[in-house]
Scaffold this motif. Structure first.
Motif, PDB file in Angstrom:
ATOM      1  N   GLY A 150      87.289  63.415  15.696  1.00 32.64           N
ATOM      2  CA  GLY A 150      87.255  63.358  14.197  1.00 32.64           C
ATOM      3  C   GLY A 150      88.687  63.378  13.409  1.00 32.64           C
ATOM      4  N   ASN A 151      89.652  62.807  14.179  1.00 30.54           N
ATOM      5  CA  ASN A 151      90.932  62.615  13.416  1.00 30.54           C
ATOM      6  C   ASN A 151      91.037  61.209  13.205  1.00 30.54           C
ATOM      7  OD1 ASN A 151      91.224  61.376  16.045  1.00 30.54           O
ATOM      8  ND2 ASN A 151      92.764  62.951  16.682  1.00 30.54           N
ATOM      9  N   ALA A 152      92.307  60.677  12.911  1.00 25.41           N
ATOM     10  CA  ALA A 152      92.555  59.427  12.413  1.00 25.41           C
ATOM     11  C   ALA A 152      92.342  58.451  13.416  1.00 25.41           C
ATOM     12  CB  ALA A 152      93.993  59.299  11.954  1.00 25.41           C
ATOM     13  N   ASN A 153      92.151  59.047  14.799  1.00 28.63           N
ATOM     14  CA  ASN A 153      92.010  57.865  16.150  1.00 28.63           C
ATOM     15  C   ASN A 153      90.691  57.960  16.266  1.00 28.63           C
ATOM     16  OD1 ASN A 153      94.686  57.278  16.160  1.00 28.63           O
ATOM     17  ND2 ASN A 153      95.219  59.108  17.265  1.00 28.63           N
ATOM     18  N   ASP A 154      89.657  58.270  15.538  1.00 30.19           N
ATOM     19  CA  ASP A 154      88.220  58.567  16.046  1.00 30.19           C
ATOM     20  C   ASP A 154      87.749  57.045  15.791  1.00 30.19           C
ATOM     21  OD1 ASP A 154      85.991  60.910  16.349  1.00 30.19           O
ATOM     22  OD2 ASP A 154      85.299  58.985  15.446  1.00 30.19           O
ATOM     23  N   ASN A 155      86.979  57.178  17.147  1.00 32.44           N
ATOM     24  CA  ASN A 155      86.496  55.488  17.320  1.00 32.44           C
ATOM     25  C   ASN A 155      84.825  55.480  17.085  1.00 32.44           C
ATOM     26  OD1 ASN A 155      88.252  53.578  18.034  1.00 32.44           O
ATOM     27  ND2 ASN A 155      88.799  54.424  19.985  1.00 32.44           N
ATOM     28  N   ASN A 156      84.119  56.538  16.590  1.00 32.39           N
ATOM     29  CA  ASN A 156      82.586  56.462  16.417  1.00 32.39           C
ATOM     30  C   ASN A 156      82.157  55.494  15.518  1.00 32.39           C
ATOM     31  OD1 ASN A 156      81.322  58.762  18.228  1.00 32.39           O
ATOM     32  ND2 ASN A 156      83.039  59.905  17.528  1.00 32.39           N
TER      33      ASN A 156
END
Length: 696
Positions: A263-269
């Motif tokens: 759920g951060n800037a790196n989230d891939n969903n």
């Protein structure tokens, strides 16, 4: 990155090392001279040169023939290939913020460059005319294969579509290029940002060699005197096997399986959802019901049904074995007085204990004998004995990081054949995993071009001058990637598009997985597995226990792989709308197949770079298992000959598999080597999932 940045960088050939001839041994890239700001001007020039070459072919007033169309295409784009190879090596193996920022623009520009080429109706018309009349052209077997592949690639890229469909397909390609780059950057970001420091009290059960590697990992991050575990698989899995601290195993496991899902800037969903929707739309534009149907048409498997058939055949016995092992592990916990249910972060730890009990073997016992340098020597020696090639280290070849080593490869005739680069150690600037790539591919279209082949791994570095010690899995990975490397180094084709590993995805893993077999052969281990402190060879009783333990825990290993391959297939066969909630889709699919709760996917969707960092393995993760059917069967040819280095079998292996690249149909290549099609049960036997019935 804005377009204006291009003008700020040096762009004249004299100033830009990427745009001038390389005055280095074997004309290798002068890495020390190359700066991030050199890339955009070099790509600009490469794109312009290539576009001009394509225009000349397209508008050639001569009647289309093989030379002025297909061969001309093969000659085009040399500068683009040269610049791209260097750039993508650095993006994956030694990136920095500047390189990653440039990568965002280059991925988009690359799509915008290739779309109008691959959808060029006039150019495709020339290719289609030749393809239609191919039987009358007097082509060699390799030329016929090249024409067929060129036609297929253009057709599948949308060259035959109407203009409206082409425009939309191009837009999709551009967006997918951006999304794939974002996915890999997000994954790298999560891996770089996380580590777990190990105090003195946090090291219970950890082998001395692991602690030394943890100290080296801390040193790499500027944390001198400390010890850390990172999210590199070569750090995570040994910790989960050895650490008696259940709380720390859980902490590490949760961080490892949550990469790209925080759920951060790196989230891939959201990235995954958009990728799947665009792939589905692209497939439908091409007239296919699903993306999997589109991708698999151009493979050995041909259809999603064939892939599902293989995976389900393996899934059932693997799951049954895993469930039996689960019960045994739970009993072991109870025996030790544990009052908790086996969890995913416990499996490897208790499996090691069970293996010690059943097979009197654990990885920690053999690891001191699997010294990285000795395993490299073993991989080289097997290649020498099989194919006559020799390796000598060179210290005068420029490299991208001080850890990278280079060897000159010579053929049986003593002549230069290739350079082999080995980049073996984990570091924050490198993406996770292991891979083979090239800085230059073999070809002999106009002159003989010797390849520059790379293996990249993420092994833990030894600390305080100690050698790097490999687990059995690490040693197998080294041989696997070197098998890919040999596919590139031994390539002997005329045309660059057919060089080395330019084969179907479900065939490309055959040379790599087949080569793994030599790593675990007793005569190889007896020669090269020597204790890092004493130099003593691997004791015969430990060797026998290692060989006996190889099939232990194969239910687990097979379940974590096959479940990932099935998820990949379901993502690309079900409507994209079904996976708008990625976590819910993952949960539902795992419930559908009866995934044991104590085993995780080898790659959860948000970190599944194979299928979302690009499309190379999308709908194709099954390829490792498809190839394993062949590799398990193929090694049988040496076993039947009674010599794992049998010269006649090795010559067929060289001629029909390793050197032929993509110059022939893979099924024909396999049958030429083996004399028949592969026997499917060889895979189950190799993994110990098929009980062999004794002969009457």
């Amino acid at each position: 990155m804005s377009e204006t940045l291009q003008t700020a960088a040096p762009s004249e050939a004299g100033e830009n090392p990427l745009l001038r001839p390389w005055q280095t041994p074997f004309e290798t890239p002068p890495f020390a001279e190359i700066e991030p700001e050199h890339f955009l001007p070099a790509f600009e020039q490469a794109f312009a040169d290539h576009a001009a070459e394509i225009a000349a072919i397209t508008h050639d007033p001569s009647v289309p023939d093989f030379a002025n169309t297909i061969t001309a295409l093969e000659r085009s784009g040399k500068l683009l290939a040269k610049v791209s190879a260097v750039f993508y090596d650095l993006v994956s193996a030694h990136s920095n913020p500047a390189i990653l920022e440039i990568d965002k623009e280059v991925s988009l520009r690359m799509a915008r460059h290739w779309n109008p080429i691959m959808m060029n109706a006039v150019l495709f018309g020339r290719i289609a005319l030749l393809h239609e009349n191919r039987a009358t052209l007097g082509l060699t077997g390799e030329q016929m294969r090249l024409l067929e592949r060129t036609y297929t690639n253009f057709y599948r890229a949308g060259a035959g579509l109407d203009e409206v469909a082409k425009k939309r397909r191009a837009e999709i390609n551009e967006r997918l290029a951006q999304l794939g780059t974002s996915f890999s950057h997000h994954l790298l970001g999560d891996e770089q940002d996380w580590f777990m420091e190990l105090g003195e009290d946090d090291r219970d059960g950890l082998p001395e060699a692991f602690v030394a590697a943890a100290k080296a990992a801390a040193e790499e991050r500027g944390m001198t005197g400390k010890a850390i575990v990172t999210l590199s698989r070569s750090s995570v899995e040994p910790f989960l096997k050895s650490s008696s601290r259940r709380d720390l195993r859980e902490k590490l496991y949760r961080a490892f399986t949550a990469r790209g899902d925080n759920g951060n800037a790196n989230d891939n969903n959201a990235t995954i959802v958009e990728i799947l929707a665009l792939r589905e739309e692209a497939a439908k534009i091409m007239g296919f019901p699903t993306y999997a149907a589109y991708r698999l048409e151009d493979s050995m498997a041909k259809t999603p049904e064939a892939v599902r058939g293989l995976l389900e055949r393996v899934w059932k016995p693997a799951r049954e074995r895993a469930l039996a092992d689960r019960d045994a592990l739970q009993a072991l916990i109870a025996e030790e007085g544990g009052n908790f249910a086996l969890a995913p972060w416990d499996w490897r730890y208790y499996a090691e204990k069970l293996r010690q009990r059943r097979a009197d073997f654990d990885d920690a016992a053999i690891k001191p004998y699997l010294v990285l340098d000795h395993m490299i020597e073993a991989a080289f020696d097997c290649a020498t004995r099989l194919f006559g090639v020799t390796f000598s280290e060179r210290k005068d070849i420029p490299v991208w990081h001080p850890d990278v080593r280079v060897w000159e490869v010579k053929g049986p005739d003593g002549k230069h054949k290739a350079l082999f680069y080995g980049d073996y150690f984990a570091r924050p600037s490198k993406r996770s995993g292991a891979w083979m790539t090239s800085l230059r591919d073999q070809q002999k279209l106009d002159v003989d071009v010797a390849p520059l082949i790379i293996n990249v791994c993420n092994f833990a570095k030894g600390a305080d001058g100690q050698p790097s010690l490999l687990s059995p899995d690490d040693a197998r990975t080294l041989f696997h990637e070197f098998g890919h490397g040999l596919h590139g180094m031994l390539s002997n084709v005329t045309y660059p598009s057919l060089s080395g590993t330019s084969v179907f995805t479900d065939f490309v893993e055959l040379p790599s997985q087949l080569y793994e077999h030599w790593q675990e052969q007793p005569q190889v281990l007896r020669q090269f597995a020597k204790h890092y402190q004493t130099g003593e060879p691997l004791p015969d009783d430990l060797l026998q226990r290692f060989l006996a333990a190889r099939k232990f825990n194969q239910g687990f290993a097979t379940v974590e792989f096959v479940s990932s391959a099935l998820i990949d297939l379901e993502f690309h066969t079900q409507p994209a709308a079904a996976s708008r909630d990625v976590a819910a889709f993952e949960k539902a699919e795992l419930e559908k197949i009866g995934m044991p709760a104590e085993i995780a996917l080898r790659h959860r969707p948000t970190q599944f770079g194979h299928i979302f960092s690009g499309d190379h393995y999308a709908s194709g993760y099954y390829s490792y298992m498809w190839s394993e059917v062949m590799d398990a069967d193929a090694f049988g040819a040496f076993e039947e000959a009674g010599d794992i280095f049998d010269p006649a079998v090795a010559k067929r292996l060289h001629d029909d598999i390793y050197s032929s690249g993509g110059s022939r149909d893979p099924e024909d290549a396999y049958v030429a080597f083996r004399g028949r099609e592969p026997e499917a049960d060889a895979l189950l036997r190799r993994r110990g999932l098929l009980e062999v019935t004794p002969a009457a």
